[in-house]
Design a protein around this motif. Structure first.
Motif, mmCIF file in Angstrom:
data_model
loop_
_atom_site.group_PDB
_atom_site.id
_atom_site.type_symbol
_atom_site.label_atom_id
_atom_site.label_comp_id
_atom_site.label_asym_id
_atom_site.label_seq_id
_atom_site.Cartn_x
_atom_site.Cartn_y
_atom_site.Cartn_z
ATOM 1 N N ARG A 141 0.839 -1.212 0.000
ATOM 2 C CA ARG A 141 0.000 0.000 0.000
ATOM 3 C C ARG A 141 0.869 1.256 0.000
ATOM 4 N NH1 ARG A 141 -2.635 -1.247 4.081
ATOM 5 N NH2 ARG A 141 -1.492 -0.060 5.636
ATOM 6 N N ASP A 142 1.940 1.240 0.793
ATOM 7 C CA ASP A 142 2.842 2.398 0.807
ATOM 8 C C ASP A 142 3.468 2.621 -0.570
ATOM 9 O OD1 ASP A 142 2.300 2.714 3.485
ATOM 10 O OD2 ASP A 142 4.161 1.751 4.175
ATOM 11 N N ARG A 143 3.826 1.517 -1.230
ATOM 12 C CA ARG A 143 4.427 1.635 -2.573
ATOM 13 C C ARG A 143 3.425 2.203 -3.564
ATOM 14 N NH1 ARG A 143 5.949 2.532 -6.789
ATOM 15 N NH2 ARG A 143 7.584 1.537 -8.070
ATOM 16 N N ILE A 144 2.171 1.773 -3.459
ATOM 17 C CA ILE A 144 1.125 2.296 -4.352
ATOM 18 C C ILE A 144 0.913 3.781 -4.094
ATOM 19 C CG2 ILE A 144 -1.328 2.161 -4.931
ATOM 20 C CD1 ILE A 144 -1.166 -0.859 -4.253
ATOM 21 N N GLU A 145 0.915 4.179 -2.831
ATOM 22 C CA GLU A 145 0.735 5.593 -2.500
ATOM 23 C C GLU A 145 1.832 6.445 -3.122
ATOM 24 O OE1 GLU A 145 0.561 5.512 1.730
ATOM 25 O OE2 GLU A 145 -1.601 5.087 1.797
ATOM 26 N N ARG A 146 3.058 5.944 -3.123
ATOM 27 C CA ARG A 146 4.150 6.689 -3.746
ATOM 28 C C ARG A 146 3.937 6.794 -5.256
ATOM 29 N NH1 ARG A 146 7.279 3.424 -0.301
ATOM 30 N NH2 ARG A 146 8.164 2.240 -2.054
ATOM 31 N N SER A 147 3.410 5.732 -5.854
ATOM 32 C CA SER A 147 3.145 5.751 -7.292
ATOM 33 C C SER A 147 2.026 6.733 -7.630
ATOM 34 C CB SER A 147 2.777 4.345 -7.783
ATOM 35 O OG SER A 147 3.889 3.478 -7.700
ATOM 36 N N VAL A 148 1.031 6.830 -6.757
ATOM 37 C CA VAL A 148 -0.061 7.788 -6.963
ATOM 38 C C VAL A 148 0.498 9.209 -6.948
ATOM 39 C CG1 VAL A 148 -2.154 8.766 -5.950
ATOM 40 C CG2 VAL A 148 -1.856 6.277 -6.055
ATOM 41 N N LEU A 149 1.332 9.503 -5.967
ATOM 42 C CA LEU A 149 1.918 10.839 -5.857
ATOM 43 C C LEU A 149 2.821 11.160 -7.046
ATOM 44 C CD1 LEU A 149 2.815 10.916 -2.050
ATOM 45 C CD2 LEU A 149 0.948 12.130 -3.198
ATOM 46 N N ALA A 150 3.466 10.127 -7.585
ATOM 47 C CA ALA A 150 4.373 10.328 -8.713
ATOM 48 C C ALA A 150 3.651 10.347 -10.052
ATOM 49 C CB ALA A 150 5.442 9.245 -8.727
ATOM 50 N N GLY A 151 2.339 10.083 -10.048
ATOM 51 C CA GLY A 151 1.582 10.056 -11.290
ATOM 52 C C GLY A 151 1.860 8.829 -12.127
ATOM 53 N N ASP A 152 2.281 7.746 -11.479
ATOM 54 C CA ASP A 152 2.644 6.513 -12.174
ATOM 55 C C ASP A 152 1.436 5.627 -12.459
ATOM 56 O OD1 ASP A 152 4.356 4.526 -13.253
ATOM 57 O OD2 ASP A 152 4.465 3.502 -11.320
ATOM 58 N N VAL A 153 0.276 6.019 -11.950
ATOM 59 C CA VAL A 153 -0.935 5.207 -12.113
ATOM 60 C C VAL A 153 -2.060 6.090 -12.627
ATOM 61 C CG1 VAL A 153 -0.276 3.595 -10.292
ATOM 62 C CG2 VAL A 153 -1.637 5.597 -9.726
ATOM 63 N N PRO A 154 -3.076 5.486 -13.219
ATOM 64 C CA PRO A 154 -4.222 6.276 -13.680
ATOM 65 C C PRO A 154 -4.857 7.035 -12.524
ATOM 66 C CG PRO A 154 -4.300 4.058 -14.594
ATOM 67 C CD PRO A 154 -3.219 4.055 -13.568
ATOM 68 N N PRO A 155 -5.445 8.202 -12.790
ATOM 69 C CA PRO A 155 -6.064 8.988 -11.715
ATOM 70 C C PRO A 155 -7.229 8.232 -11.078
ATOM 71 C CG PRO A 155 -6.666 9.853 -13.874
ATOM 72 C CD PRO A 155 -5.579 8.848 -14.107
ATOM 73 N N GLY A 156 -7.464 8.513 -9.811
ATOM 74 C CA GLY A 156 -8.584 7.913 -9.108
ATOM 75 C C GLY A 156 -8.274 6.604 -8.419
ATOM 76 N N ILE A 157 -7.032 6.110 -8.523
ATOM 77 C CA ILE A 157 -6.659 4.859 -7.872
ATOM 78 C C ILE A 157 -6.543 5.070 -6.369
ATOM 79 C CG2 ILE A 157 -4.795 3.185 -7.554
ATOM 80 C CD1 ILE A 157 -6.302 2.611 -10.024
ATOM 81 N N ASP A 158 -7.235 4.276 -5.583
ATOM 82 C CA ASP A 158 -7.140 4.325 -4.133
ATOM 83 C C ASP A 158 -6.146 3.259 -3.682
ATOM 84 O OD1 ASP A 158 -8.330 5.135 -1.376
ATOM 85 O OD2 ASP A 158 -8.473 2.948 -1.404
ATOM 86 N N ALA A 159 -5.122 3.672 -2.960
ATOM 87 C CA ALA A 159 -4.037 2.763 -2.607
ATOM 88 C C ALA A 159 -4.523 1.586 -1.769
ATOM 89 C CB ALA A 159 -2.939 3.528 -1.864
ATOM 90 N N ALA A 160 -5.375 1.849 -0.788
ATOM 91 C CA ALA A 160 -5.855 0.772 0.079
ATOM 92 C C ALA A 160 -6.696 -0.235 -0.701
ATOM 93 C CB ALA A 160 -6.654 1.349 1.241
ATOM 94 N N THR A 161 -7.551 0.273 -1.588
ATOM 95 C CA THR A 161 -8.394 -0.622 -2.383
ATOM 96 C C THR A 161 -7.559 -1.469 -3.333
ATOM 97 O OG1 THR A 161 -10.235 0.944 -2.275
ATOM 98 C CG2 THR A 161 -10.326 -0.734 -4.004
ATOM 99 N N LEU A 162 -6.577 -0.840 -3.987
ATOM 100 C CA LEU A 162 -5.745 -1.583 -4.936
ATOM 101 C C LEU A 162 -4.875 -2.606 -4.225
ATOM 102 C CD1 LEU A 162 -4.750 -2.152 -7.752
ATOM 103 C CD2 LEU A 162 -3.187 -0.194 -7.562
ATOM 104 N N SER A 163 -4.304 -2.257 -3.091
ATOM 105 C CA SER A 163 -3.496 -3.241 -2.363
ATOM 106 C C SER A 163 -4.359 -4.409 -1.895
ATOM 107 C CB SER A 163 -2.796 -2.589 -1.176
ATOM 108 O OG SER A 163 -3.719 -2.074 -0.236
ATOM 109 N N GLY A 164 -5.598 -4.114 -1.492
ATOM 110 C CA GLY A 164 -6.511 -5.190 -1.112
ATOM 111 C C GLY A 164 -6.855 -6.093 -2.281
ATOM 112 N N LEU A 165 -7.011 -5.491 -3.459
ATOM 113 C CA LEU A 165 -7.305 -6.276 -4.656
ATOM 114 C C LEU A 165 -6.126 -7.190 -5.008
ATOM 115 C CD1 LEU A 165 -8.973 -7.007 -7.140
ATOM 116 C CD2 LEU A 165 -8.060 -4.970 -8.270
ATOM 117 N N VAL A 166 -4.916 -6.648 -4.922
ATOM 118 C CA VAL A 166 -3.742 -7.457 -5.237
ATOM 119 C C VAL A 166 -3.612 -8.615 -4.254
ATOM 120 C CG1 VAL A 166 -1.218 -7.470 -5.399
ATOM 121 C CG2 VAL A 166 -2.523 -5.547 -6.325
ATOM 122 N N GLN A 167 -3.871 -8.366 -2.972
ATOM 123 C CA GLN A 167 -3.809 -9.448 -1.989
ATOM 124 C C GLN A 167 -4.895 -10.492 -2.253
ATOM 125 O OE1 GLN A 167 -0.613 -8.440 -0.981
ATOM 126 N NE2 GLN A 167 -1.299 -9.759 0.677
#
Length: 207
Positions: A141-167
């Motif tokens: 989740r922390d890694r996803i949050e850094r990617s969100v801040l860096a603009g590495d992912v499409p807009p609107g991605i929620d880090a907690a939701t995406l990490s839960g999906l990956v798990q």
């Protein structure tokens, strides 16, 4: 009379013994695996097994912890990838390789199999695995949050939701490995999952 040596030499390799024990626990569960069967599989006497590992519960505990840490180590490698697409794919693909390691002779993921809830004797190691998996999800989740801040992912991605999906994908892949799915089938699923998340544009997710 010659002095006795201070300790009896081990008759087995500990890592090999843990792999053999884990295979039996996968196949028959904790309750269904007898100490005699474990000793026979490990090629040692029951007394040597007790001397090396303590009780059957202690052996189960060590085997599960060993494999749980191996799965966790996959995160160390994946989280170092430069883009989020690569992080997620490497995490899933690396875990798949652990789930289907034919050299260990096991059918899937010990830490997510039914054997983990076989008996109250496994409560301590179940807590260890749960805490470890929560820690790893937090790292993702922390890694996803850094990617969100860096603009590495499409807009609107929620880090907690995406990490839960990956798990959730991780656990699903481990269950399918338990059911006999091979590495090619599971890897194709991982590739499709990353593509459906529209993260494949970030950088290569090739095998």
């Amino acid at each position: 009379m010659a002095d006795k040596s201070p300790g009896r030499p081990r008759e087995f390799d500990r890592d090999d013994a843990l792999r053999a024990a884990a295979t039996l626990f996968w196949q028959y569960g904790f309750s269904g695996t007898s100490t005699r069967a474990l000793a026979t599989s490990l090629g040692i006497s029951s007394s040597s097994l007790y001397a090396a590992f303590g009780s059957k519960a202690d052996l189960f505990d060590e085997a599960v912890r060993t494999y749980a840490l191996r799965y966790s180590a996959v995160y160390d490698v994946a989280l170092a990838e430069p883009t989020l697409a690569q992080v997620i794919f490497r995490l899933l693909a690396g875990s798949i390789r652990e789930f289907v390691r034919t050299d260990d002779g096991h059918p899937g993921c010990l830490t997510s199999s039914a054997v983990m809830v076989d008996t109250s004797a496994t409560l301590d190691v179940r807590t260890f695995v749960t805490d470890l998996q929560r820690r790893d999800e937090g790292r993702l989740r922390d890694r996803i949050e850094r990617s969100v801040l860096a603009g590495d992912v499409p807009p609107g991605i929620d880090a907690a939701t995406l990490s839960g999906l990956v798990q959730t994908l991780w656990h699903g892949l481990s269950t399918r490995a338990d059911l006999g799915a091979d590495v090619t089938e599971l890897t194709s699923t991982a590739e499709l999952a990353v593509a459906l998340l529209s993260l494949e544009r970030s950088a290569g997710v090739s095998r």
